[in-house]
Every structure is written in structure tokens, then in C-alpha cells.
Design a protein around this motif. Structure first.
Motif, PDB file in Angstrom:
ATOM      1  N   PHE A  59       0.853  -1.298  -0.010  1.00  0.00           N
ATOM      2  CA  PHE A  59       0.106   0.195   0.032  1.00  0.00           C
ATOM      3  C   PHE A  59       0.984   1.458   0.022  1.00  0.00           C
ATOM      4  N   ILE A  60       0.558   2.200  -0.914  1.00  0.00           N
ATOM      5  CA  ILE A  60       1.662   3.281  -1.052  1.00  0.00           C
ATOM      6  C   ILE A  60       0.569   4.721  -1.134  1.00  0.00           C
ATOM      7  N   GLN A  61       0.726   5.421  -0.374  1.00  0.00           N
ATOM      8  CA  GLN A  61       0.021   6.884  -0.516  1.00  0.00           C
ATOM      9  C   GLN A  61       0.927   7.881  -0.267  1.00  0.00           C
ATOM     10  N   SER A  62       0.857   8.917  -1.168  1.00  0.00           N
ATOM     11  CA  SER A  62       1.925  10.085  -1.257  1.00  0.00           C
ATOM     12  C   SER A  62       1.606  11.258   0.084  1.00  0.00           C
ATOM     13  N   LYS A  63       0.116  11.081   0.054  1.00  0.00           N
ATOM     14  CA  LYS A  63      -0.445  12.087   1.214  1.00  0.00           C
ATOM     15  C   LYS A  63      -1.436  11.303   2.121  1.00  0.00           C
ATOM     16  N   PRO A  64      -0.687  10.737   3.176  1.00  0.00           N
ATOM     17  CA  PRO A  64      -1.436  10.151   4.244  1.00  0.00           C
ATOM     18  C   PRO A  64      -2.625  10.844   4.649  1.00  0.00           C
ATOM     19  N   VAL A  65      -3.664  10.050   4.888  1.00  0.00           N
ATOM     20  CA  VAL A  65      -5.077  10.560   5.487  1.00  0.00           C
ATOM     21  C   VAL A  65      -4.829  11.286   6.554  1.00  0.00           C
ATOM     22  N   ASN A  66      -4.140  10.694   7.479  1.00  0.00           N
ATOM     23  CA  ASN A  66      -3.855  11.190   8.803  1.00  0.00           C
ATOM     24  C   ASN A  66      -2.318  11.150   9.297  1.00  0.00           C
ATOM     25  N   GLU A  67      -1.980  11.531  10.585  1.00  0.00           N
ATOM     26  CA  GLU A  67      -0.587  11.552  11.073  1.00  0.00           C
ATOM     27  C   GLU A  67      -0.098  10.164  11.310  1.00  0.00           C
ATOM     28  N   HIS A  68      -1.169   9.364  11.534  1.00  0.00           N
ATOM     29  CA  HIS A  68      -0.805   7.884  12.087  1.00  0.00           C
ATOM     30  C   HIS A  68      -0.964   6.836  10.771  1.00  0.00           C
TER      31      HIS A  68
END
Length: 233
Positions: A59-68
Motif C-alpha cells: 500500500f502506497i499513499q503520497s499524502k497520508p489521510v492522517n498522521e498515524h
């Protein structure tokens, strides 16, 4: 077609044919290690020595949905005979100079690491070695040379004031060390209770640095002395 030519054709087919469900990874095997390129989502299983490696999901996300939420996370299953070990390898990037990871993960004689180059991610598996940091999950065993380390368990503790309010909380960890016919269980407290010290364990010819602690995994670094210590009479 002559029988000899048919035989050569069969040999070529056996060389290039792939076993269904398994990646042909021999090209990436060097000195008891293997490098497996990963793609987003589910990846093929790979046989490495006695282990079957199952990269269940990348799983890769350039902009995480939150700090965790991690930037990169690999769900990995490791099958060894009738045993199955499931774990997660994740990577957080708070800033260009502040990254947090929970790998290399140790399992038996091996370390499982992620090699990241922008959007390219590889799983790197190699034998554990002295002087290199590793994470051991709760209940798992790492084997370095003749030394076996088991993260047995932990106990949460807390203190309260006269009004019953919690003023402090910490864990006591237990790990089992064994070599040949000798075994010892050692305990230590959370690192936040050992300010100003270099938390470490010395046993036989080994020194184990405790780098990070949590209820899920311990980060350790193991050193072996150059010459064996003399046993007391």
C-alpha cells in the motif's frame, strides 16, 4: 525431428517455464539473500530456501489521510513448514529529514527489509548479522549465529497519586536468551524509565543494545565480543 533435438527442446522448456503462483526469483539471489521487486497490491509468492514469502498487499499513499497512516506499508506472510508468521513493514515520512520505520523485521535467521527509491519498493531478505539493528515482534524468535533471542512477553504497570490519579505508566519486558544448552530470561523496563543510561543486556559473549521498545516489537542491536569471556570458577 530427431530424438536428440526433441530432448534439447524439452530442456529449454523446463528452464523457462514458471511454476504457477511463485515468482522466479533466482536472478535476484546473491550471497544467501534475495531482492524481490514489489508492485502495488498483491504480489506473487516466492520460494526462498525453506521459506515461502507472501507479499499479501503493498500500500502506497503520497499524502497520508492522517498522521498515524504510513506512506508505505507491506503486509507480509512468511510460511516455514507448518508455521505461518504475519507482519507489517511500514514507512512514515514526517519530513525529508524525519522518517520512521519498523524494519528490518527479524524472523528466525533472517531479516526482512524494505528498499525504497521514490515509487519503487523492493523486499530484501538476508541472514541476520551482528552489529545491525532489527525489530523482533512479540512472540517471535531471532537467531544470530548460535544466539537465539525470543521476545517472550511484557507486563504493563502504572503508579497513582493519593487521589487515585495515574501519574506514570511503563512496561516491563521479558526476553529469553539461549545458546547451545544454556538459557536465561532477562527483564528490563521501558526506555523512558532509563534516562541517562545506555540500556543494554550482557550475557556470555554478547552485548544487546535496546534501541526502541513497544508492546508490539523491540528494536535491538546485538554485538559479539572478539574473545570469549572466562567463566567464573
Amino acid at each position: 525431428m530427431k530424438i536428440f533435438e526433441i530432448y534439447k527442446l524439452l530442456i529449454l522448456l523446463l528452464v523457462f517455464i514458471q511454476i504457477p503462483g511463485y515468482a522466479q526469483s533466482e536472478k535476484n539471489m546473491i550471497d544467501n539473500s534475495i531482492v524481490i521487486p514489489l508492485k502495488i497490491g498483491k504480489n506473487s509468492s516466492t520460494q526462498f530456501e525453506t521459506l515461502v514469502l507472501e507479499p499479501v498487499n503493498l500500500f502506497i499513499q503520497s499524502k497520508p489521510v492522517n498522521e498515524h497512516s504510513p506512506h508505505i506499508q507491506l503486509e507480509l506472510n512468511i510460511v516455514d513448514d507448518n508455521r505461518r508468521y504475519s507482519t507489517f513493514l511500514w514507512y512514515y515520512e514526517r519530513s525529508s529529514s524525519d522518517q520512521k520505520i519498523n524494519y528490518p523485521k527479524a524472523y528466525q535467521n533472517y531479516s526482512f527489509n524494505l528498499k525504497i527509491n521514490k515509487e519503487e519498493v523492493e523486499l530484501v531478505v538476508k541472514e541476520l548479522d551482528f552489529g545491525k539493528a532489527m525489530f523482533i515482534d512479540l512472540g517471535q524468535t531471532a537467531v544470530i549465529g548460535n544466539l537465539t533471542i525470543l521476545f517472550e512477553d511484557y507486563f504493563g504497570e502504572s503508579s497513582v497519586d493519593i487521589n487515585g490519579n495515574q501519574t506514570d505508566a511503563f512496561n516491563t519486558y521479558h526476553i529469553s536468551l539461549s545458546e547451545k544448552n544454556e538459557q536465561k530470561t532477562v527483564s528490563f523496563m521501558s526506555l523512558n524509565k532509563q534516562v541517562g543510561k545506555e540500556p543494554s543486556i550482557e550475557w556470555r559473549d554478547y552485548k544487546i543494545l535496546i534501541l526502541e521498545d513497544s508492546e508490539k516489537a523491540l528494536k535491538l542491536k546485538v554485538f559479539k565480543n572478539g574473545s570469549p569471556k572466562k567463566k567464573p570458577h
